[in-house]
Design a protein around this motif. Structure first.
Motif, mmCIF file in Angstrom:
data_model
loop_
_atom_site.group_PDB
_atom_site.id
_atom_site.type_symbol
_atom_site.label_atom_id
_atom_site.label_comp_id
_atom_site.label_asym_id
_atom_site.label_seq_id
_atom_site.Cartn_x
_atom_site.Cartn_y
_atom_site.Cartn_z
ATOM 1 N N HIS A 117 0.803 -1.217 0.000
ATOM 2 C CA HIS A 117 0.000 0.000 0.000
ATOM 3 C C HIS A 117 0.836 1.267 0.000
ATOM 4 C CE1 HIS A 117 -3.664 -2.276 0.452
ATOM 5 N NE2 HIS A 117 -3.058 -2.975 1.378
ATOM 6 N N LEU A 118 2.019 1.202 0.596
ATOM 7 C CA LEU A 118 2.831 2.405 0.744
ATOM 8 C C LEU A 118 4.300 2.003 0.762
ATOM 9 C CD1 LEU A 118 2.960 5.490 1.427
ATOM 10 C CD2 LEU A 118 2.885 4.811 3.826
ATOM 11 N N ILE A 119 5.103 2.711 0.012
ATOM 12 C CA ILE A 119 6.542 2.495 0.014
ATOM 13 C C ILE A 119 7.194 3.790 0.469
ATOM 14 C CG2 ILE A 119 8.582 2.061 -1.389
ATOM 15 C CD1 ILE A 119 6.727 0.356 -3.207
ATOM 16 N N VAL A 120 8.077 3.686 1.445
ATOM 17 C CA VAL A 120 8.799 4.842 1.959
ATOM 18 C C VAL A 120 10.275 4.482 2.009
ATOM 19 C CG1 VAL A 120 9.123 6.408 3.909
ATOM 20 C CG2 VAL A 120 6.838 5.536 3.385
ATOM 21 N N LEU A 121 11.120 5.344 1.492
ATOM 22 C CA LEU A 121 12.564 5.167 1.559
ATOM 23 C C LEU A 121 13.126 6.355 2.311
ATOM 24 C CD1 LEU A 121 15.074 3.563 0.690
ATOM 25 C CD2 LEU A 121 15.080 4.913 -1.397
ATOM 26 N N ILE A 122 13.824 6.080 3.400
ATOM 27 C CA ILE A 122 14.385 7.139 4.235
ATOM 28 C C ILE A 122 15.899 7.012 4.197
ATOM 29 C CG2 ILE A 122 14.514 8.108 6.560
ATOM 30 C CD1 ILE A 122 11.717 6.874 7.038
ATOM 31 N N GLU A 123 16.560 8.124 3.919
ATOM 32 C CA GLU A 123 18.014 8.144 3.817
ATOM 33 C C GLU A 123 18.623 8.569 5.153
ATOM 34 O OE1 GLU A 123 21.255 9.930 0.740
ATOM 35 O OE2 GLU A 123 19.576 11.215 1.270
ATOM 36 N N PHE A 124 19.610 7.798 5.619
ATOM 37 C CA PHE A 124 20.355 8.117 6.831
ATOM 38 C C PHE A 124 21.813 8.337 6.462
ATOM 39 C CE2 PHE A 124 16.646 5.967 8.424
ATOM 40 C CZ PHE A 124 16.351 6.624 9.602
ATOM 41 N N ALA A 125 22.550 8.977 7.328
ATOM 42 C CA ALA A 125 23.964 9.258 7.072
ATOM 43 C C ALA A 125 24.790 7.981 6.993
ATOM 44 C CB ALA A 125 24.517 10.172 8.161
ATOM 45 N N SER A 126 24.349 6.914 7.676
ATOM 46 C CA SER A 126 25.089 5.657 7.680
ATOM 47 C C SER A 126 24.153 4.534 8.117
ATOM 48 C CB SER A 126 26.268 5.732 8.651
ATOM 49 O OG SER A 126 25.784 5.862 9.989
ATOM 50 N N VAL A 127 24.601 3.312 7.934
ATOM 51 C CA VAL A 127 23.832 2.154 8.413
ATOM 52 C C VAL A 127 23.707 2.224 9.933
ATOM 53 C CG1 VAL A 127 23.874 -0.358 8.655
ATOM 54 C CG2 VAL A 127 24.440 0.680 6.468
ATOM 55 N N GLU A 128 24.773 2.634 10.585
ATOM 56 C CA GLU A 128 24.741 2.758 12.047
ATOM 57 C C GLU A 128 23.697 3.772 12.500
ATOM 58 O OE1 GLU A 128 27.594 2.928 10.179
ATOM 59 O OE2 GLU A 128 28.251 0.882 10.665
ATOM 60 N N ALA A 129 23.561 4.878 11.763
ATOM 61 C CA ALA A 129 22.556 5.897 12.099
ATOM 62 C C ALA A 129 21.149 5.341 11.918
ATOM 63 C CB ALA A 129 22.758 7.148 11.246
ATOM 64 N N ALA A 130 20.933 4.539 10.868
ATOM 65 C CA ALA A 130 19.620 3.927 10.640
ATOM 66 C C ALA A 130 19.288 2.954 11.773
ATOM 67 C CB ALA A 130 19.593 3.206 9.299
ATOM 68 N N LYS A 131 20.253 2.147 12.175
ATOM 69 C CA LYS A 131 20.032 1.202 13.277
ATOM 70 C C LYS A 131 19.763 1.936 14.580
ATOM 71 C CE LYS A 131 22.739 -2.549 11.296
ATOM 72 N NZ LYS A 131 23.956 -3.377 11.411
ATOM 73 N N ALA A 132 20.471 3.030 14.823
ATOM 74 C CA ALA A 132 20.253 3.820 16.042
ATOM 75 C C ALA A 132 18.863 4.443 16.045
ATOM 76 C CB ALA A 132 21.324 4.902 16.157
ATOM 77 N N ALA A 133 18.406 4.936 14.903
ATOM 78 C CA ALA A 133 17.067 5.520 14.822
ATOM 79 C C ALA A 133 16.006 4.464 15.094
ATOM 80 C CB ALA A 133 16.846 6.167 13.455
ATOM 81 N N TYR A 134 16.192 3.262 14.545
ATOM 82 C CA TYR A 134 15.224 2.183 14.776
ATOM 83 C C TYR A 134 15.198 1.765 16.243
ATOM 84 C CZ TYR A 134 12.507 -2.021 14.121
ATOM 85 O OH TYR A 134 11.525 -2.978 14.203
ATOM 86 N N ALA A 135 16.339 1.816 16.905
ATOM 87 C CA ALA A 135 16.432 1.405 18.312
ATOM 88 C C ALA A 135 16.080 2.521 19.293
ATOM 89 C CB ALA A 135 17.845 0.898 18.604
ATOM 90 N N ALA A 136 15.869 3.732 18.808
ATOM 91 C CA ALA A 136 15.604 4.883 19.684
ATOM 92 C C ALA A 136 14.313 4.699 20.472
ATOM 93 C CB ALA A 136 15.517 6.165 18.843
ATOM 94 N N PRO A 137 14.314 5.127 21.731
ATOM 95 C CA PRO A 137 13.092 5.011 22.555
ATOM 96 C C PRO A 137 11.882 5.692 21.929
ATOM 97 C CG PRO A 137 14.967 5.671 23.910
ATOM 98 C CD PRO A 137 15.427 5.694 22.479
ATOM 99 N N GLU A 138 12.091 6.820 21.255
ATOM 100 C CA GLU A 138 10.978 7.528 20.618
ATOM 101 C C GLU A 138 10.337 6.667 19.531
ATOM 102 O OE1 GLU A 138 14.172 10.580 21.684
ATOM 103 O OE2 GLU A 138 14.109 8.612 20.738
ATOM 104 N N TYR A 139 11.162 5.940 18.803
ATOM 105 C CA TYR A 139 10.621 5.088 17.748
ATOM 106 C C TYR A 139 9.968 3.844 18.332
ATOM 107 C CZ TYR A 139 9.890 2.757 13.380
ATOM 108 O OH TYR A 139 9.294 2.132 12.327
ATOM 109 N N LYS A 140 10.491 3.335 19.427
ATOM 110 C CA LYS A 140 9.879 2.168 20.081
ATOM 111 C C LYS A 140 8.435 2.481 20.470
ATOM 112 C CE LYS A 140 13.409 -0.583 19.922
ATOM 113 N NZ LYS A 140 13.459 -1.599 18.913
ATOM 114 N N ASP A 141 8.171 3.703 20.912
ATOM 115 C CA ASP A 141 6.794 4.118 21.229
ATOM 116 C C ASP A 141 5.915 4.054 19.985
ATOM 117 O OD1 ASP A 141 7.497 4.580 23.857
ATOM 118 O OD2 ASP A 141 7.780 6.735 23.579
ATOM 119 N N MET A 142 6.442 4.491 18.841
ATOM 120 C CA MET A 142 5.667 4.463 17.601
ATOM 121 C C MET A 142 5.426 3.022 17.149
ATOM 122 S SD MET A 142 7.246 7.869 15.697
ATOM 123 C CE MET A 142 7.545 7.007 14.238
ATOM 124 N N ILE A 143 6.389 2.141 17.360
ATOM 125 C CA ILE A 143 6.218 0.731 16.983
ATOM 126 C C ILE A 143 5.030 0.139 17.734
ATOM 127 C CG2 ILE A 143 7.224 -1.584 17.175
ATOM 128 C CD1 ILE A 143 9.957 -0.293 16.611
#
Length: 69
Positions: A21-47
């Protein structure tokens, strides 16, 4: 830490397979930055809000051709 929305496409012209239904591509400065964003407490609330109301598939991709030929 947060990424930049690179592509948001709700109306893809699917040529093969079953469209999502929806495709989203988000660019991060690095793979490590993407992993950190996914693990962030703020994102855990959204999950927790999202998982009871939708289905999703998330992948972290690296730029370039990383396949062994």
């Amino acid at each position: 830490m947060w990424g930049k929305m690179f592509i948001l496409d709700a109306h893809t012209a699917v040529k093969e397979g079953i469209p999502d239904h929806l495709i989203v591509l988000i660019e991060f400065a690095s793979v490590e930055a993407a992993k950190a964003a996914y693990a962030a407490p703020e994102y855990k609330d959204m999950i927790r809000l999202r998982t009871n109301n939708s289905e999703a598939c998330f992948s972290i991709l690296e730029e370039g051709d990383k396949l062994d030929h």
